[in-house]
Design a protein around this motif. Structure first.
Motif, PDB file in Angstrom:
ATOM      1  N   THR A  67      -6.156   3.609   0.419  1.00 37.75           N
ATOM      2  CA  THR A  67      -5.787   2.437   0.122  1.00 37.75           C
ATOM      3  C   THR A  67      -6.486   0.781   0.581  1.00 37.75           C
ATOM      4  O   THR A  67      -6.892   0.475   1.422  1.00 37.75           O
ATOM      5  CB  THR A  67      -4.587   2.095   0.100  1.00 37.75           C
ATOM      6  OG1 THR A  67      -3.671   3.192  -0.330  1.00 37.75           O
ATOM      7  CG2 THR A  67      -4.002   1.382  -1.391  1.00 37.75           C
ATOM      8  N   ILE A  83      -7.202  -2.568  -0.459  1.00 43.78           N
ATOM      9  CA  ILE A  83      -6.701  -3.946  -1.472  1.00 43.78           C
ATOM     10  C   ILE A  83      -8.014  -5.423  -0.312  1.00 43.78           C
ATOM     11  O   ILE A  83      -7.868  -5.545   0.648  1.00 43.78           O
ATOM     12  CB  ILE A  83      -5.189  -4.138  -0.987  1.00 43.78           C
ATOM     13  CG1 ILE A  83      -4.850  -2.739  -1.593  1.00 43.78           C
ATOM     14  CG2 ILE A  83      -5.109  -5.436  -1.856  1.00 43.78           C
ATOM     15  CD1 ILE A  83      -3.007  -3.071  -1.195  1.00 43.78           C
ATOM     16  N   THR A  84      -8.758  -6.129  -1.951  1.00 40.94           N
ATOM     17  CA  THR A  84      -8.925  -7.467  -1.375  1.00 40.94           C
ATOM     18  C   THR A  84      -8.443  -8.185  -2.681  1.00 40.94           C
ATOM     19  O   THR A  84      -8.858  -8.256  -3.830  1.00 40.94           O
ATOM     20  CB  THR A  84     -11.113  -6.493  -2.026  1.00 40.94           C
ATOM     21  OG1 THR A  84     -11.160  -5.659  -1.022  1.00 40.94           O
ATOM     22  CG2 THR A  84     -11.499  -7.665  -1.724  1.00 40.94           C
ATOM     23  N   LEU A  85      -7.622  -9.152  -1.686  1.00 38.93           N
ATOM     24  CA  LEU A  85      -7.674 -10.256  -2.196  1.00 38.93           C
ATOM     25  C   LEU A  85      -8.125 -11.984  -2.060  1.00 38.93           C
ATOM     26  O   LEU A  85      -9.274 -11.606  -0.929  1.00 38.93           O
ATOM     27  CB  LEU A  85      -6.206 -10.543  -1.667  1.00 38.93           C
ATOM     28  CG  LEU A  85      -5.166  -9.331  -1.645  1.00 38.93           C
ATOM     29  CD1 LEU A  85      -3.881 -10.302  -1.170  1.00 38.93           C
ATOM     30  CD2 LEU A  85      -4.673  -9.378  -3.141  1.00 38.93           C
ATOM     31  N   THR A 125      -8.450  -7.524  -5.957  1.00 38.23           N
ATOM     32  CA  THR A 125      -8.443  -5.292  -6.373  1.00 38.23           C
ATOM     33  C   THR A 125      -7.774  -4.725  -5.490  1.00 38.23           C
ATOM     34  O   THR A 125      -7.373  -4.615  -4.778  1.00 38.23           O
ATOM     35  CB  THR A 125      -9.584  -5.469  -6.490  1.00 38.23           C
ATOM     36  OG1 THR A 125     -10.251  -5.319  -5.570  1.00 38.23           O
ATOM     37  CG2 THR A 125     -10.965  -6.293  -7.948  1.00 38.23           C
ATOM     38  N   VAL A 126      -7.259  -3.411  -6.467  1.00 36.98           N
ATOM     39  CA  VAL A 126      -6.486  -2.181  -5.504  1.00 36.98           C
ATOM     40  C   VAL A 126      -7.390  -1.058  -5.572  1.00 36.98           C
ATOM     41  O   VAL A 126      -8.282  -0.972  -7.089  1.00 36.98           O
ATOM     42  CB  VAL A 126      -5.636  -2.200  -6.011  1.00 36.98           C
ATOM     43  CG1 VAL A 126      -4.906  -2.245  -6.988  1.00 36.98           C
ATOM     44  CG2 VAL A 126      -4.794  -1.090  -4.932  1.00 36.98           C
ATOM     45  N   THR A 181       0.430  -1.038  -0.368  1.00 40.47           N
ATOM     46  CA  THR A 181       0.385  -0.034  -0.146  1.00 40.47           C
ATOM     47  C   THR A 181       0.548   0.886  -0.267  1.00 40.47           C
ATOM     48  O   THR A 181       0.237   1.887  -1.090  1.00 40.47           O
ATOM     49  CB  THR A 181      -1.290   0.009   1.165  1.00 40.47           C
ATOM     50  OG1 THR A 181      -0.263   0.100   2.719  1.00 40.47           O
ATOM     51  CG2 THR A 181      -1.795  -0.778   0.995  1.00 40.47           C
ATOM     52  N   ILE A 198      -4.549  -6.763  -8.387  1.00 38.21           N
ATOM     53  CA  ILE A 198      -3.159  -6.623  -7.979  1.00 38.21           C
ATOM     54  C   ILE A 198      -2.966  -8.312  -8.295  1.00 38.21           C
ATOM     55  O   ILE A 198      -4.493  -8.990  -7.788  1.00 38.21           O
ATOM     56  CB  ILE A 198      -3.495  -6.255  -6.617  1.00 38.21           C
ATOM     57  CG1 ILE A 198      -1.834  -6.046  -6.053  1.00 38.21           C
ATOM     58  CG2 ILE A 198      -4.554  -6.829  -6.042  1.00 38.21           C
ATOM     59  CD1 ILE A 198      -2.113  -5.547  -4.541  1.00 38.21           C
ATOM     60  N   THR A 239      -8.778  -8.286   3.029  1.00 36.32           N
ATOM     61  CA  THR A 239      -8.927  -7.029   2.414  1.00 36.32           C
ATOM     62  C   THR A 239      -8.033  -5.800   3.737  1.00 36.32           C
ATOM     63  O   THR A 239      -7.997  -6.060   4.487  1.00 36.32           O
ATOM     64  CB  THR A 239     -10.464  -6.678   3.355  1.00 36.32           C
ATOM     65  OG1 THR A 239     -11.186  -6.456   4.928  1.00 36.32           O
ATOM     66  CG2 THR A 239     -11.985  -7.186   2.320  1.00 36.32           C
ATOM     67  N   ILE A 297       0.559  -4.175 -10.627  1.00 37.02           N
ATOM     68  CA  ILE A 297      -0.119  -3.829 -10.112  1.00 37.02           C
ATOM     69  C   ILE A 297      -1.052  -3.535 -12.043  1.00 37.02           C
ATOM     70  O   ILE A 297       0.165  -2.493 -12.568  1.00 37.02           O
ATOM     71  CB  ILE A 297      -0.850  -2.831  -9.176  1.00 37.02           C
ATOM     72  CG1 ILE A 297      -0.387  -3.875  -7.782  1.00 37.02           C
ATOM     73  CG2 ILE A 297      -1.649  -1.714  -9.607  1.00 37.02           C
ATOM     74  CD1 ILE A 297       0.100  -2.500  -7.059  1.00 37.02           C
TER      75      ILE A 297
END
Length: 250
Positions: free
Chosen positions: A80, A82-84, A67-68, A6, A55, A95, A228
């Motif tokens: 920021t 981020i979800t993985l 996603t980012v 991040t 991402i 998250t 990314i």
């Protein structure tokens, strides 16, 4: 799993938004970089930015997609998210929600827990002047000096060594043909890991509202590798200021 992308993601985007014969002074290199990415007038018109993309985090078990989203508000507010997708690892979604309101920082991590951001990471966020730290660095008391001339892949670069009033020094590599920033090296302080140097390589520059933004960012550190790819960048959008603050009740 630890996601340390991040801070450097935001820094990479900001330095990249700065955008022959090699210039002889640090000021000349900065001026060429600022001009290459749109110029002072265009950059000075930017008050906010909304960025979204995809991402991918490299792990011993394979690539983890996600996603980012990044929201910036002048002078240095940032959020920021981020979800993985950890389904390939036998888990659900992860998250990481990192926020900075201009003074204090907070990170909510669904796997590592919540924490206040402190130390070098907080200093880096305070120094991340939007739309680029290169635009008003003298006003902020930041010192920029010429570093060595190097190679980044096939590119000849001029390194700039950036020393803020407080916080760690960073290095930005400026391509001497395009004068675009193509590499950022920054130090992060991570819980349970300590100080980590992360390198961000910038590519696939595209013009958005008269300034150039790298739509490709490749982050490498001793902890992990992250790729990314941005899919959408918008400027001067209205952003809910609550997004930058620590959520209530946390």
């Amino acid at each position: 799993m630890r996601v340390s992308v991040t801070g450097c993601l935001v820094a990479a985007l900001l330095f990249a938004s700065a955008g022959g014969a090699l210039a002889q002074t640090a000021d000349e290199v900065v001026d060429k970089a600022v001009a290459a990415l749109g110029g002072r007038e265009a950059l000075s018109k930017l008050t906010s930015r909304s960025t979204s993309g995809k991402i991918s985090v490299s792990t011993p078990a394979g690539e983890v997609p996600g996603t980012v989203e990044v929201f910036n508000q002048a002078p240095n507010k940032v959020r920021t998210l981020i979800t993985l997708d950890l389904s390939s690892l036998g888990a659900g979604a992860m998250t990481v929600d990192q926020r900075f309101d201009g003074t204090t920082g907070f990170a909510a991590d669904s796997m590592q827990g919540n924490r206040d951001i402190t130390g070098d990471q907080l200093a880096n966020m305070k120094n991340a002047d939007f739309p680029t730290p290169l635009l008003r660095y003298k006003e902020r008391g930041t010192k920029i000096e010429l570093g060595p001339k190097e190679k980044v892949g096939d590119h000849d670069v001029q390194v700039l060594v950036i020393t803020p009033q407080t916080g760690p020094t960073s290095r930005v590599s400026i391509d001497t043909q395009s004068w675009l920033p193509i590499r950022l090296v920054q130090t992060l302080e991570l819980p349970e890991v300590g100080r980590v140097e992360q390198t961000s390589d910038l590519s696939d520059y595209r013009e958005v509202d008269g300034v150039k933004v790298p739509f490709g960012i490749h982050n490498v550190s001793a902890v992990q590798t992250v790729n990314i790819t941005l899919t959408k960048v918008e400027h001067n959008v209205k952003i809910d200021q609550a997004l930058f603050s620590k959520p209530g009740g946390v």
